[in-house]
Design a protein around this motif. Structure first.
Motif, PDB file in Angstrom:
ATOM      1  N   ASN A 187     -59.911  62.478 -23.808  1.00 38.30           N
ATOM      2  CA  ASN A 187     -59.796  61.176 -24.442  1.00 38.30           C
ATOM      3  C   ASN A 187     -58.777  61.271 -25.564  1.00 38.30           C
ATOM      4  O   ASN A 187     -58.329  62.376 -25.914  1.00 38.30           O
ATOM      5  CB  ASN A 187     -61.157  60.658 -24.922  1.00 38.30           C
ATOM      6  CG  ASN A 187     -61.786  61.543 -25.994  1.00 38.30           C
ATOM      7  OD1 ASN A 187     -61.133  61.992 -26.922  1.00 38.30           O
ATOM      8  ND2 ASN A 187     -63.085  61.796 -25.864  1.00 38.30           N
ATOM      9  N   LYS A 213     -57.321  66.830 -18.961  1.00 40.55           N
ATOM     10  CA  LYS A 213     -57.743  65.446 -19.159  1.00 40.55           C
ATOM     11  C   LYS A 213     -58.623  65.365 -20.400  1.00 40.55           C
ATOM     12  O   LYS A 213     -59.648  66.042 -20.486  1.00 40.55           O
ATOM     13  CB  LYS A 213     -58.514  64.937 -17.941  1.00 40.55           C
ATOM     14  CG  LYS A 213     -57.690  64.785 -16.680  1.00 40.55           C
ATOM     15  CD  LYS A 213     -58.549  64.225 -15.558  1.00 40.55           C
ATOM     16  CE  LYS A 213     -57.758  64.075 -14.271  1.00 40.55           C
ATOM     17  NZ  LYS A 213     -58.598  63.514 -13.181  1.00 40.55           N
ATOM     18  N   LYS A 238     -54.702  51.562 -23.898  1.00 43.35           N
ATOM     19  CA  LYS A 238     -55.820  52.101 -23.144  1.00 43.35           C
ATOM     20  C   LYS A 238     -56.984  52.382 -24.088  1.00 43.35           C
ATOM     21  O   LYS A 238     -56.774  52.758 -25.260  1.00 43.35           O
ATOM     22  CB  LYS A 238     -55.414  53.401 -22.430  1.00 43.35           C
ATOM     23  CG  LYS A 238     -54.399  53.206 -21.312  1.00 43.35           C
ATOM     24  CD  LYS A 238     -55.028  52.485 -20.127  1.00 43.35           C
ATOM     25  CE  LYS A 238     -54.053  52.282 -18.990  1.00 43.35           C
ATOM     26  NZ  LYS A 238     -54.674  51.618 -17.825  1.00 43.35           N
ATOM     27  N   ASN A 239     -58.194  52.210 -23.575  1.00 47.98           N
ATOM     28  CA  ASN A 239     -59.369  52.521 -24.377  1.00 47.98           C
ATOM     29  C   ASN A 239     -59.382  54.009 -24.722  1.00 47.98           C
ATOM     30  O   ASN A 239     -59.105  54.855 -23.866  1.00 47.98           O
ATOM     31  CB  ASN A 239     -60.635  52.149 -23.591  1.00 47.98           C
ATOM     32  CG  ASN A 239     -61.887  52.278 -24.442  1.00 47.98           C
ATOM     33  OD1 ASN A 239     -62.328  53.377 -24.753  1.00 47.98           O
ATOM     34  ND2 ASN A 239     -62.450  51.142 -24.822  1.00 47.98           N
ATOM     35  N   GLU A 253     -60.931  56.739 -22.362  1.00 45.93           N
ATOM     36  CA  GLU A 253     -60.362  57.138 -21.078  1.00 45.93           C
ATOM     37  C   GLU A 253     -59.733  58.529 -21.211  1.00 45.93           C
ATOM     38  O   GLU A 253     -59.283  58.921 -22.292  1.00 45.93           O
ATOM     39  CB  GLU A 253     -59.320  56.126 -20.610  1.00 45.93           C
ATOM     40  CG  GLU A 253     -59.895  54.758 -20.277  1.00 45.93           C
ATOM     41  CD  GLU A 253     -58.892  53.877 -19.572  1.00 45.93           C
ATOM     42  OE1 GLU A 253     -58.450  54.266 -18.468  1.00 45.93           O
ATOM     43  OE2 GLU A 253     -58.545  52.815 -20.131  1.00 45.93           O
ATOM     44  N   GLU A 254     -59.679  59.251 -20.132  1.00 43.94           N
ATOM     45  CA  GLU A 254     -59.179  60.621 -20.165  1.00 43.94           C
ATOM     46  C   GLU A 254     -57.875  60.754 -19.373  1.00 43.94           C
ATOM     47  O   GLU A 254     -57.830  60.422 -18.186  1.00 43.94           O
ATOM     48  CB  GLU A 254     -60.235  61.587 -19.629  1.00 43.94           C
ATOM     49  CG  GLU A 254     -61.485  61.643 -20.510  1.00 43.94           C
ATOM     50  CD  GLU A 254     -62.451  62.721 -20.075  1.00 43.94           C
ATOM     51  OE1 GLU A 254     -62.315  63.221 -18.925  1.00 43.94           O
ATOM     52  OE2 GLU A 254     -63.329  63.080 -20.880  1.00 43.94           O
ATOM     53  N   THR A 314     -52.304  62.717 -14.107  1.00 43.08           N
ATOM     54  CA  THR A 314     -52.979  61.439 -14.314  1.00 43.08           C
ATOM     55  C   THR A 314     -51.957  60.318 -14.273  1.00 43.08           C
ATOM     56  O   THR A 314     -50.748  60.563 -14.430  1.00 43.08           O
ATOM     57  CB  THR A 314     -53.717  61.419 -15.673  1.00 43.08           C
ATOM     58  OG1 THR A 314     -52.800  61.781 -16.722  1.00 43.08           O
ATOM     59  CG2 THR A 314     -54.886  62.400 -15.667  1.00 43.08           C
TER      60      THR A 314
END
Length: 243
Positions: free
Chosen positions: A139, A137, A230-231, A234-235, A175
C-alpha cells in the motif's frame, strides 16, 4: 533524446585536466560538486576536447553533463558554467534539431555530451538512473516507508523529461499501476510531493483527480502512463529514488 533509462554522470575540469565523475547528480548538483572539489563543469570548445572527454569516460552508458546551460526567462542564450568564458556558436556540436527545448516545454536548459561526441539539451533535473522500480506489492504508506528505509524516498516527477524516462522503467512492473510520492491532503486541500516539491508539471488522466481523502498518486504502467488517484490501501509496485 534516446528514450531509455541510463546512468547520468558528469565531467569536470581543472587546469584543462578533465576528470570523469561517476556519480548520479542533476546538472545543478554536478556544477556544485565540481566547483567545490575542482574548478567547474567541463568546457568543450573543440573536437580535441570532446575526444579527450570521450576517452576518459569510455565506460559510461549514455551521456554526461558538461558546463553548458542557458537562461530561458527571456531570450534563449547558451553559455558556459565557467565564469567569463565566452560561448561561441561556431564551436557547437548539437545533434540535428537540437537544441529544440520541446520535450520539457521551455526548460531544457542544460547540455549533455553523448558517446558519439554530439550535444543535446535536456532538463537540469535529468538523473533518471537514480530511480528504482520495486516489484513488491505494497500500500502507499508501506511503500513510502520502504523507500525511506532502504533508499531515499518515493519518486517525484517535476517535468516531462522525468515522466518520459520513468515511464520506460514502469513497463517492467508487475502491477497495472505504480505508486509515486504524490499525496492529497484533506486538511490543506491540495496535492503535494512527499519530497516537498511543488506540483507544477502534471500528467493526470482525463477526469483526474477529484479530491478525496486517503488518496495518493499512481502512474499507469501501460497505455499513456498517465497519473490516477488511488486509495492508499491498494497494493502496487512502486518507484524509489536512491540516496
Amino acid at each position: 533524446m534516446k528514450v531509455s533509462l541510463s546512468q547520468c554522470c558528469f565531467i569536470d575540469c581543472q587546469l584543462y585536466q578533465f576528470h570523469y565523475i561517476n556519480k548520479e547528480k542533476t546538472w545543478t548538483e554536478a556544477q556544485q560538486y565540481c566547483r567545490e572539489n575542482h574548478t567547474d563543469l567541463a568546457t568543450v570548445t573543440n573536437m580535441k576536447d570532446m575526444k579527450r572527454l570521450i576517452n576518459i569516460s569510455s565506460g559510461y552508458q549514455r551521456g554526461a553533463w558538461i558546463g553548458l546551460n542557458s537562461k530561458a526567462e527571456f531570450t534563449r542564450t547558451w553559455h558556459w558554467s565557467l565564469p567569463e568564458l565566452e560561448f561561441s556558436e561556431s564551436e557547437t556540436n548539437w545533434v540535428k534539431r537540437e537544441p529544440n527545448d520541446k520535450r520539457n516545454q521551455g526548460s531544457e536548459n542544460c547540455g549533455i555530451l553523448n558517446k558519439n561526441m554530439s550535444w543535446e539539451d535536456t532538463s537540469l533535473f535529468f538523473a533518471v538512473d537514480n530511480v528504482i522500480l520495486v516489484k513488491e506489492k505494497m500500500n502507499w504508506e508501506d511503500a513510502l516507508y520502504y523507500c525511506r528505509d532502504h533508499h531515499h524516498d518515493l519518486v517525484t516527477i517535476t517535468n516531462m523529461d522525468d515522466q518520459r524516462w520513468i515511464q520506460e522503467k514502469v513497463k517492467k512492473a508487475s502491477t497495472d499501476h505504480v505508486w509515486m510520492g504524490l499525496r492529497y491532503t484533506c486538511t490543506l486541500d491540495f496535492w503535494f510531493w512527499v519530497s516537498d516539491e511543488v506540483v507544477i508539471y502534471q500528467n493526470w488522466a482525463d477526469g483526474e483527480p477529484t479530491d478525496d481523502c486517503d488518496m495518493s498518486g499512481a502512474m499507469e504502467t501501460g497505455g499513456r502512463h498517465q497519473w490516477r488517484k488511488k486509495n492508499d490501501l491498494e497494493e502496487f509496485n512502486f518507484l524509489c529514488t536512491k540516496d
